[in-house]
Scaffold this active site. Sequence first.
Site, PDB file in Angstrom:
ATOM      1  CG  ASP A 534     -40.236  37.860  65.550  1.00 19.98           C
ATOM      2  OD1 ASP A 534     -39.190  38.628  66.492  1.00 19.98           O
ATOM      3  OD2 ASP A 534     -41.243  38.110  65.735  1.00 19.98           O
ATOM      4  CG  ASP A 535     -40.352  33.908  62.386  1.00 21.24           C
ATOM      5  OD1 ASP A 535     -40.845  33.775  63.367  1.00 21.24           O
ATOM      6  OD2 ASP A 535     -40.721  34.201  61.170  1.00 21.24           O
ATOM      7  CG  HIS A 584     -41.394  33.953  67.753  1.00 17.49           C
ATOM      8  ND1 HIS A 584     -42.677  34.897  68.176  1.00 17.49           N
ATOM      9  CD2 HIS A 584     -41.451  33.819  66.324  1.00 17.49           C
ATOM     10  CE1 HIS A 584     -42.993  35.146  66.783  1.00 17.49           C
ATOM     11  NE2 HIS A 584     -42.540  34.685  65.890  1.00 17.49           N
ATOM     12  CG  HIS A 588     -44.534  31.207  63.792  1.00 19.19           C
ATOM     13  ND1 HIS A 588     -45.328  31.967  62.935  1.00 19.19           N
ATOM     14  CD2 HIS A 588     -43.461  32.135  64.125  1.00 19.19           C
ATOM     15  CE1 HIS A 588     -45.077  32.992  62.880  1.00 19.19           C
ATOM     16  NE2 HIS A 588     -44.007  33.249  63.535  1.00 19.19           N
ATOM     17  CE1 TYR A 625     -48.195  33.928  61.027  1.00 20.99           C
ATOM     18  CE2 TYR A 625     -49.244  33.041  62.682  1.00 20.99           C
ATOM     19  CZ  TYR A 625     -48.381  32.866  61.329  1.00 20.99           C
ATOM     20  OH  TYR A 625     -48.230  31.701  60.781  1.00 20.99           O
ATOM     21  CG  HIS A 695     -39.211  37.999  60.194  1.00 24.91           C
ATOM     22  ND1 HIS A 695     -39.896  39.156  59.825  1.00 24.91           N
ATOM     23  CD2 HIS A 695     -40.036  37.084  61.045  1.00 24.91           C
ATOM     24  CE1 HIS A 695     -41.035  39.112  60.188  1.00 24.91           C
ATOM     25  NE2 HIS A 695     -41.412  37.878  60.924  1.00 24.91           N
TER      26      HIS A 695
END
Length: 804
Positions: A534-535, A584, A588, A625, A695
């Site tokens: 992620d991210d 995503h 965020h 989250y 991540h």
Amino acid sequence: MLKGTKRASPGAEDEKNALTEVELSDEDAEKLRISQREVARVELALERDAQKRLAPAYDKRRETIRTIAKFWPVALLNHSIISYHAQHDADKLALSYLEDVWVKRDPAEPRCYTIEFTFKENPYFTDKVLKKEFKFVPPPAAANETPDADGITESMLEFSWERDVVISGQKINWKEADKNLTKLYPRETSEDEDENQIGDPGSFFNFFEHDTDTNEMGITIANEIFPDAIEYFLGHAGGEDIDSDDEEDDDEDDAEEIDLEKPRTKKQKNDKSVPSSNATIMKFLSPSRLVSVASLPLLAAAHGGNAYAGRNALHPRQAAVEAAASGSSSVTSPATTSTTSPAAAPVTSTTSVPAANTVVTTPANTVVTTPANTVVTTPANTVVTTPVATTPTTTYSFSLASTNPTAVPLTEIVSNAASSVTSPLATTFAAGSTPTGVPGAPVLPDITLLNPANYPALDKIPFTNTSIVQEWINEVYNSGISIPDYSPTNPGGCPNNTAAVADTERCWWTCGGCTRSTDVTECPTSMTWGLTYDDGPAYYTSDLLDYLDQNNLKSTFFVVGSRVISFPAILQNEYMTGHQIAVHTWSHPSLTTLSNEEIIAELGWSKKVIKDVLGVTPNMMRPPYGDIDDRVRAISVAMGLTPVIWTRISPTATFDTDDFDIHGGLTTVDHVLQNWENIIGNATTMDSGFIVLEHDLFQQTVQVATGYILPDALAHQPPFTIQPVISCLNKPMSDAYIETNDNSTNPPAASGAVTLSSGAPGSAQATGSTTKGNTGSSLHFGSELLAGSLTAAAGLAAGLAILF
């Protein structure tokens, strides 16, 4: 009479404190004032003398620095404030031409100065030197003063930055309109109307063109970076301590509301004031290009005002342990003991690991104290006695079947680690290239046409009143999917949302683990790992891609729109080399805290920028989250997106490695590896496969993945099948995108009323109808979903290009 008061501690309003009211006579007050000025006079004299003595040393250092390529760009970007202002890749590229930085102190008032940046020939501007002057304007009283033996006058003691300093900028002579960075990335004003505070810094070069010193960047350069330039270049300094995005502040007594989107500053401008930053930022220099990693904006400024605050409050952890801010010690031992066991220890484990590979570690949050009555001799021979302090030691024990021979040592994977050099992308793809791994996909778009001005501000919730967002909103409301009439949740997680937590019909994953049949939380086949990160994309993603390629592994990357516009070449590499790309959000946020329209804007812009870069639109999303309820689900499905969350087998056992928190100092790499061992221990007992949260945003997360987690998983017996989520669901990669999906075999959503997923043992028991009593609207996911109007809009000039 003068009277001072001290605010009592919370909860002590009714207690009488002997120090609450301290009375001071006028005579004593005057004595203190005189004493204070005497000290200030000496300190100012020492500072003026120090500047004179340092001048020749700086001259000598200057000659040395000029022989070191990219010295000043690296030194500057290794300060959090500068990196925050140089958030655009074009800024970093322009700064790569910087040859020299010099600070000229005013002989009459050394607290004032002129900052000079000297550049070599570059494609951006014709100026050889850019200047910013902080000019001393003596007050009228100074003309009649007689300095003392040290040259100090009374007006110098009364020096005021606001009154005595005039700041002037310089108009930069840009070569071309498409190179005018201050026009491409203008500065946005702050809502608080403070000229020294800004909403969005825009380009770094606004610093020179504006007659203000926002976030005290000039003071930072002159009083912090310039004196300690070598320390900043070597990565031994980075600015004032950074407040982590990942830690929620629940103190309602705080007088100041903190804005996580920009650094906070101190107003002590008459000394070496140190601006502070809420951005989580790291920098490094590759041999071939200058880059920097930011986590506000980066997810630092990344992820807007919400940032990562509340992350721990929102999600149960596999172990409730103290977070350590720095390194951990690691020793090889045949023993596997632990003084504190994480809460989600595996029920059984089929992993067989030689005892020699067992690692027992003690994190650095152990406090080493001075024994009682130890005598510490100061220069004045003062005797100081220190009482004993004790802090419990947390010891982790985990066994790894294998590690990467080139892995960074565990003791170096810490929050304050020096930035490392990253690998350049193995391959970059030209516009018009055909994606061989996705049959029927269009050719690759030209990312040089991307213009950041055509997208929302980075890491901020997009505006909902724009025409394109209004179009998406209409499509969602006309999709035939009913959106439950739930109010947005409050920031602060479960404790601050008791009514929402109690409403099991809402099916809020965050507080109870409730899932629906539309949610993907695991792979259907046992011993199958749906690999996700992620991210990103981010600076260290290329290191992860190298390792995955070397081991013939493919992953699903849940990408943040604000990172995509910053790293389009990395996203293209991920896609073209066979990895799955999924949504995503744009900035965020915790989606349940947003309005319907804001959720649509977050998902819509993320879908759009991905399509503009790849030519295809993902049909999977992961809520930041894991924050999803039936309202967010309905909107996601109406936009053609299937929610994907990580596996959760009980309220305390989620398959979250917690790797994100290493960077912020909220956990240690040892805790992460303990979590990982618990995850695979639990995974081997499941009848289905699993999905893990990891991540690719930070150096530390990539290092622990490539050095320890992935090698351990590859060596596991019996072996894991490691695949992207779409593959672990036994579907072809073409089914991962709206334009190429075969709806006959991979329908976007199930028809009929939403029910709990049968594969979510940790789910809350939300039984019966999902109808809200006050609206009568059921959450139904129809079989016909809108793909959205996501035609790529060509930009005007070349956007940000990542150099590889």
